[in-house]
Design a protein around this motif. Structure first.
Motif, short mmCIF file in Angstrom:
data_model
loop_
_atom_site.label_atom_id
_atom_site.label_comp_id
_atom_site.label_asym_id
_atom_site.label_seq_id
_atom_site.Cartn_x
_atom_site.Cartn_y
_atom_site.Cartn_z
N GLU A 27 4.48 -8.61 -1.49
CA GLU A 27 4.16 -7.27 -0.99
C GLU A 27 4.76 -7.07 0.40
O GLU A 27 5.35 -6.05 0.69
CB GLU A 27 2.64 -7.08 -0.93
CG GLU A 27 1.95 -7.11 -2.27
CD GLU A 27 2.25 -5.89 -3.12
OE1 GLU A 27 2.13 -4.77 -2.62
OE2 GLU A 27 2.61 -6.08 -4.30
N SER A 28 4.54 -8.06 1.29
CA SER A 28 5.06 -7.94 2.65
C SER A 28 5.26 -9.30 3.30
O SER A 28 4.64 -10.29 2.90
CB SER A 28 4.12 -7.09 3.53
OG SER A 28 2.93 -7.79 3.79
N LEU A 29 6.17 -9.32 4.27
CA LEU A 29 6.41 -10.48 5.12
C LEU A 29 6.10 -10.05 6.54
O LEU A 29 6.63 -9.05 7.01
CB LEU A 29 7.88 -10.91 5.06
CG LEU A 29 8.45 -11.32 3.72
CD1 LEU A 29 9.94 -11.59 3.85
CD2 LEU A 29 7.74 -12.54 3.19
N SER A 30 5.25 -10.81 7.22
CA SER A 30 4.92 -10.53 8.60
C SER A 30 5.26 -11.75 9.43
O SER A 30 4.84 -12.86 9.10
CB SER A 30 3.43 -10.19 8.75
OG SER A 30 3.10 -9.07 7.96
N PHE A 31 6.03 -11.56 10.48
CA PHE A 31 6.45 -12.66 11.35
C PHE A 31 5.65 -12.59 12.65
O PHE A 31 5.65 -11.56 13.32
CB PHE A 31 7.95 -12.56 11.65
CG PHE A 31 8.79 -12.71 10.43
CD1 PHE A 31 9.34 -13.94 10.10
CD2 PHE A 31 9.05 -11.63 9.59
CE1 PHE A 31 10.13 -14.09 8.97
CE2 PHE A 31 9.83 -11.77 8.46
CZ PHE A 31 10.37 -13.00 8.15
N TYR A 32 4.99 -13.71 12.97
CA TYR A 32 4.17 -13.78 14.18
C TYR A 32 4.74 -14.82 15.13
O TYR A 32 5.15 -15.90 14.69
CB TYR A 32 2.73 -14.16 13.83
CG TYR A 32 2.01 -13.09 13.07
CD1 TYR A 32 1.29 -12.11 13.73
CD2 TYR A 32 2.02 -13.06 11.68
CE1 TYR A 32 0.63 -11.10 13.03
CE2 TYR A 32 1.36 -12.07 10.97
CZ TYR A 32 0.66 -11.10 11.66
OH TYR A 32 0.01 -10.12 10.95
N GLU A 42 8.39 -6.79 7.09
CA GLU A 42 9.22 -6.21 6.03
C GLU A 42 8.40 -6.11 4.76
O GLU A 42 7.43 -6.85 4.58
CB GLU A 42 10.45 -7.08 5.80
CG GLU A 42 11.34 -7.14 7.03
CD GLU A 42 12.73 -7.60 6.71
OE1 GLU A 42 13.48 -6.80 6.14
OE2 GLU A 42 13.06 -8.74 7.03
N PHE A 43 8.80 -5.23 3.86
CA PHE A 43 8.04 -4.99 2.64
C PHE A 43 8.91 -5.16 1.40
O PHE A 43 10.09 -4.83 1.42
CB PHE A 43 7.45 -3.57 2.68
CG PHE A 43 6.52 -3.37 3.84
CD1 PHE A 43 5.19 -3.73 3.74
CD2 PHE A 43 6.98 -2.87 5.04
CE1 PHE A 43 4.33 -3.58 4.81
CE2 PHE A 43 6.13 -2.70 6.12
CZ PHE A 43 4.79 -3.06 6.00
N THR A 64 0.75 -11.16 -1.03
CA THR A 64 0.95 -10.81 -2.43
C THR A 64 -0.34 -10.20 -2.96
O THR A 64 -1.37 -10.22 -2.29
CB THR A 64 1.28 -12.06 -3.28
OG1 THR A 64 0.10 -12.84 -3.43
CG2 THR A 64 2.39 -12.89 -2.65
N LYS A 65 -0.29 -9.69 -4.18
CA LYS A 65 -1.50 -9.16 -4.81
C LYS A 65 -2.50 -10.28 -5.10
O LYS A 65 -3.68 -10.04 -5.27
CB LYS A 65 -1.14 -8.43 -6.10
CG LYS A 65 -0.48 -7.09 -5.86
CD LYS A 65 -0.30 -6.34 -7.17
CE LYS A 65 0.07 -4.90 -6.93
NZ LYS A 65 1.49 -4.66 -6.78
N LYS A 66 -2.02 -11.52 -5.16
CA LYS A 66 -2.89 -12.66 -5.47
C LYS A 66 -3.43 -13.35 -4.23
O LYS A 66 -4.19 -14.30 -4.33
CB LYS A 66 -2.13 -13.67 -6.33
CG LYS A 66 -1.75 -13.11 -7.68
CD LYS A 66 -1.16 -14.15 -8.58
CE LYS A 66 -0.85 -13.54 -9.93
NZ LYS A 66 -0.39 -14.51 -10.89
#
Length: 76
Positions: A27-32, A42-43, A64-66
């Motif tokens: 669903e998405s990637l988030s960078f911290y 990003e999606f 993710t949805k899971k």
């Protein structure tokens, strides 16, 4: 669902593009940053160009949805 081995993040370390191998739709990637600050998001993708990020250690949150998993990433 155990997501710990559901994703392969490569190359790691990297100096530009990263790829995420997964059979689960992302669903998405988030960078911290290491301080916990969101620096990029990003999606609906399984690759990302992080060449604009500074050298250092980041955490990639893969949603993710899971469920959501966090992986460590080294930017050279």
């Amino acid at each position: 669902v155990d997501l710990s081995n559901a994703f392969k993040l490569y190359p790691n370390p990297t100096n530009g593009w990263i790829n995420i191998q997964s059979e689960i739709e992302i669903e998405s990637l988030s960078f911290y940053s290491i301080e916990g600050r969101l620096v990029k998001q990003e999606f609906k993708t399984n690759k990302s160009n992080i060449s604009d990020l500074k050298k250092g250690v980041y955490f990639v949150e893969i949603e993710t949805k899971k469920g959501t998993i966090r992986k460590k990433l080294v930017k050279q």
